[in-house]
Design an enzyme around this catalytic site. Structure first.
Site, PDB file in Angstrom:
ATOM      1  N   ASP A   1      81.938  50.423  41.456  1.00 25.00           N
ATOM      2  CA  ASP A   1      82.518  51.237  40.398  1.00 25.00           C
ATOM      3  C   ASP A   1      83.182  52.445  40.991  1.00 25.00           C
ATOM      4  O   ASP A   1      83.072  52.820  42.461  1.00 25.00           O
ATOM      5  CB  ASP A   1      81.544  51.789  39.618  1.00 25.00           C
ATOM      6  CG  ASP A   1      81.843  52.385  38.185  1.00 25.00           C
ATOM      7  OD1 ASP A   1      82.935  52.120  37.886  1.00 25.00           O
ATOM      8  OD2 ASP A   1      81.060  52.810  37.315  1.00 25.00           O
ATOM      9  N   GLY A   2      84.013  52.982  40.626  1.00 25.73           N
ATOM     10  CA  GLY A   2      84.851  54.185  41.290  1.00 25.73           C
ATOM     11  C   GLY A   2      86.184  53.746  41.927  1.00 25.73           C
ATOM     12  O   GLY A   2      86.797  54.638  42.467  1.00 25.73           O
ATOM     13  N   ASN A   3      86.630  52.714  41.844  1.00 26.46           N
ATOM     14  CA  ASN A   3      87.501  52.033  42.459  1.00 26.46           C
ATOM     15  C   ASN A   3      89.088  52.862  41.986  1.00 26.46           C
ATOM     16  O   ASN A   3      89.767  53.248  42.702  1.00 26.46           O
ATOM     17  CB  ASN A   3      87.802  50.697  42.465  1.00 26.46           C
ATOM     18  CG  ASN A   3      86.726  49.722  42.923  1.00 26.46           C
ATOM     19  OD1 ASN A   3      86.627  49.772  44.294  1.00 26.46           O
ATOM     20  ND2 ASN A   3      85.704  49.533  42.187  1.00 26.46           N
ATOM     21  N   GLY A   4      89.073  53.128  40.876  1.00 28.98           N
ATOM     22  CA  GLY A   4      90.400  53.500  40.288  1.00 28.98           C
ATOM     23  C   GLY A   4      90.465  55.038  40.650  1.00 28.98           C
ATOM     24  O   GLY A   4      91.559  55.473  41.417  1.00 28.98           O
ATOM     25  N   ARG A   5      89.696  55.868  40.754  1.00 19.81           N
ATOM     26  CA  ARG A   5      89.563  57.405  40.991  1.00 19.81           C
ATOM     27  C   ARG A   5      89.648  57.426  42.429  1.00 19.81           C
ATOM     28  O   ARG A   5      90.614  58.160  42.912  1.00 19.81           O
ATOM     29  CB  ARG A   5      88.284  58.190  40.483  1.00 19.81           C
ATOM     30  CG  ARG A   5      88.359  58.292  39.004  1.00 19.81           C
ATOM     31  CD  ARG A   5      87.319  58.891  38.374  1.00 19.81           C
ATOM     32  NE  ARG A   5      86.009  57.809  38.373  1.00 19.81           N
ATOM     33  CZ  ARG A   5      84.709  58.206  38.077  1.00 19.81           C
ATOM     34  NH1 ARG A   5      84.444  59.438  37.805  1.00 19.81           N
ATOM     35  NH2 ARG A   5      83.841  57.093  37.814  1.00 19.81           N
ATOM     36  N   MET A   6      89.072  56.418  43.321  1.00 22.34           N
ATOM     37  CA  MET A   6      89.055  56.434  44.730  1.00 22.34           C
ATOM     38  C   MET A   6      90.657  56.159  45.161  1.00 22.34           C
ATOM     39  O   MET A   6      91.162  56.822  46.153  1.00 22.34           O
ATOM     40  CB  MET A   6      88.004  55.342  45.171  1.00 22.34           C
ATOM     41  CG  MET A   6      86.630  55.858  45.272  1.00 22.34           C
ATOM     42  SD  MET A   6      86.530  57.400  46.418  1.00 22.34           S
ATOM     43  CE  MET A   6      87.188  56.690  47.924  1.00 22.34           C
ATOM     44  N   SER A   7      91.261  55.320  44.475  1.00 21.95           N
ATOM     45  CA  SER A   7      92.475  54.745  44.988  1.00 21.95           C
ATOM     46  C   SER A   7      93.518  55.988  44.479  1.00 21.95           C
ATOM     47  O   SER A   7      94.461  56.154  45.449  1.00 21.95           O
ATOM     48  CB  SER A   7      92.828  53.592  44.137  1.00 21.95           C
ATOM     49  OG  SER A   7      92.246  52.769  44.208  1.00 21.95           O
ATOM     50  N   ARG A   8      93.314  56.487  43.336  1.00 21.60           N
ATOM     51  CA  ARG A   8      94.264  57.835  43.042  1.00 21.60           C
ATOM     52  C   ARG A   8      94.029  58.972  44.081  1.00 21.60           C
ATOM     53  O   ARG A   8      95.101  59.604  44.211  1.00 21.60           O
ATOM     54  CB  ARG A   8      93.980  58.180  41.746  1.00 21.60           C
ATOM     55  CG  ARG A   8      94.584  57.027  40.593  1.00 21.60           C
ATOM     56  CD  ARG A   8      94.350  57.553  39.194  1.00 21.60           C
ATOM     57  NE  ARG A   8      93.169  57.769  38.698  1.00 21.60           N
ATOM     58  CZ  ARG A   8      92.264  56.918  38.192  1.00 21.60           C
ATOM     59  NH1 ARG A   8      92.813  55.423  38.037  1.00 21.60           N
ATOM     60  NH2 ARG A   8      91.192  57.146  37.565  1.00 21.60           N
ATOM     61  N   HIS A  31      89.542  46.396  45.450  1.00 21.51           N
ATOM     62  CA  HIS A  31      88.308  47.083  44.561  1.00 21.51           C
ATOM     63  C   HIS A  31      87.081  46.910  45.223  1.00 21.51           C
ATOM     64  O   HIS A  31      86.060  45.962  45.053  1.00 21.51           O
ATOM     65  CB  HIS A  31      88.171  46.163  43.375  1.00 21.51           C
ATOM     66  CG  HIS A  31      88.471  46.725  41.973  1.00 21.51           C
ATOM     67  ND1 HIS A  31      89.659  47.412  41.650  1.00 21.51           N
ATOM     68  CD2 HIS A  31      87.627  47.023  41.144  1.00 21.51           C
ATOM     69  CE1 HIS A  31      89.252  48.047  40.428  1.00 21.51           C
ATOM     70  NE2 HIS A  31      88.218  47.681  39.999  1.00 21.51           N
TER      71      HIS A  31
END
Length: 378
Positions: free
Chosen positions: A197-204, A193
């Site tokens: 912000d934006g960690n989920g979308r960056m990971s996907r 993380h």
């Protein structure tokens, strides 16, 4: 320290072998299909990934609205926040797609921060910097009670070192299957993380980029973001992440995370293959229909869009066929007059849906639901 990649079971290897076969078959299907129709499918799948990944974060725009926004339509009934998030994510995904065959490509901290800026630059403030590692703590709160931290990310001072380790690992040549490595990259990044912000979308997105770099399928056909965005799958996605613990604990077995991702890859490949098949069958019905009715074959493009997505706008049809505004308007007006299409809305917000004279056989093929098989329950 990063999560160790787990040893795969015999069943995992069997699923991977099946996946490799399915992806080779998909590549053959795509190469055999006319470019004009695969380009439309590429755009739809990109929009589906954008819509799904954003929906996980609470930004809800339908896939067909995302297609319209990508096409340049301005009169799409979505909130300004949803519009901005959609277009930002679409720009980042477009850049990722261009990297799938880039020469001399390497992962770097600069690349990841640049991608984050594309995604989050419109939110940049001193307190919430975009394109830079976070400078303080970050928590993933429980959706049922925001006062509870479901996950506390590593301390901010540990982020630069963890990200340096991750980048080195991303660039490392190893024998791990690319789909497994992409799944692990997703887990590494979302667990660190590194941004506010934006960690989920960056990971996907990182997972999508790594699959695309594998070179078997174009990135539009490789992403599992659309699969993750389905409500039941989203719940399972969070369950898998929550199973890793409330704090960063990389020294653990993450075999269930690999199985979850292999299932996602498999079912998304089933979905894309089915959509390709349906698209081809719908195209055949519509080609026969326009020929029997003495209509120009270019109209198949508009009718195909209606059958497969539920509607078509003038701009989409105009771009697909390289028409002038006047020609596109005239074609759609004629289809409406004949009852093949129906007009909904006014002026720039107008779109067209199937009318009473639309060929029923094409609609039946396009709307018949498919069944997905679980590769671990065969």
């Amino acid at each position: 320290m990063l999560f160790p990649t787990p040893e795969l079971s015999e069943l995992d290897h069997a699923v991977l072998d099946d996946l490799d076969r399915m992806r080779r078959d998909l590549r053959h299907q795509i190469r055999q299909a006319p470019t004009k129709w695969t380009e439309g499918l590429r755009k739809f799948l990109t929009a589906d990934a954008v819509a799904a990944s954003n929906s996980i974060e609470g930004f809800r725009v339908s896939t067909v609205d995302v297609v319209d926004l990508m096409e340049g339509e301005r009169d799409v009934e979505v909130s300004e926040d949803n519009r901005e998030e959609t277009l930002a994510y679409q720009r980042m995904m477009t850049y990722i797609q261009t990297l799938h065959d880039a020469a001399d490509f390497t992962f770097s901290k600069g690349l990841l921060n640049a991608l984050h800026w594309i995604l989050q630059g419109h939110h940049h403030t001193t307190a919430k910097p975009a394109g830079q590692w976070r400078r303080g703590p970050v928590y993933v709160t429980d959706p049922r009670d925001p006062s509870i931290a479901a996950y506390t990310a590593p301390d901010a001072e540990d982020v630069p070192g963890l990200m340096a380790e991750l980048v080195d690992w991303l660039n490392l040549s190893e024998e791990t299957h690319p789909l497994v490595k992409a799944a692990m990259a997703h887990l590494h990044l979302v667990s660190i993380h590194p941004w506010v912000d934006g960690n989920g979308r960056m990971s996907r997105s990182l997972q999508t980029l790594m699959i695309a770099r594998e070179g078997v399928l174009a990135p539009e056909f490789s992403s599992i973001e659309a699969w993750l965005g389905r409500p039941g799958n989203t719940w399972e996605y969070y369950r898998e992440l929550n199973a890793r613990g409330s704090h960063y604990q990389p020294d653990q077995d993450v075999s269930s995370w690999i199985r979850f991702n292999l299932t996602a890859y498999h079912q998304q490949a089933q979905t894309v293959g089915n959509r390709l098949n349906r698209s081809s069958r719908v195209l055949a019905h519509l080609t026969d229909f326009t020929a029997a009715e003495g209509l120009d074959e270019r109209l198949v493009s508009a009718l195909h869009e209606v059958a497969m997505t539920g509607r078509v706008r003038r701009l989409r049809y105009e771009h697909a066929e390289g028409l002038s505004v006047q020609q596109a308007q005239r074609d759609l007006r004629d289809l409406t007059t004949s009852g093949i299409l129906e007009s909904v809305g006014r002026t720039r917000a107008r779109y067209y849906v199937a009318g009473p004279a639309f060929p029923e056989a094409a609609l039946t093929v396009a709307t018949t639901p498919m069944s997905l098989t679980d590769p671990y329950r065969r």
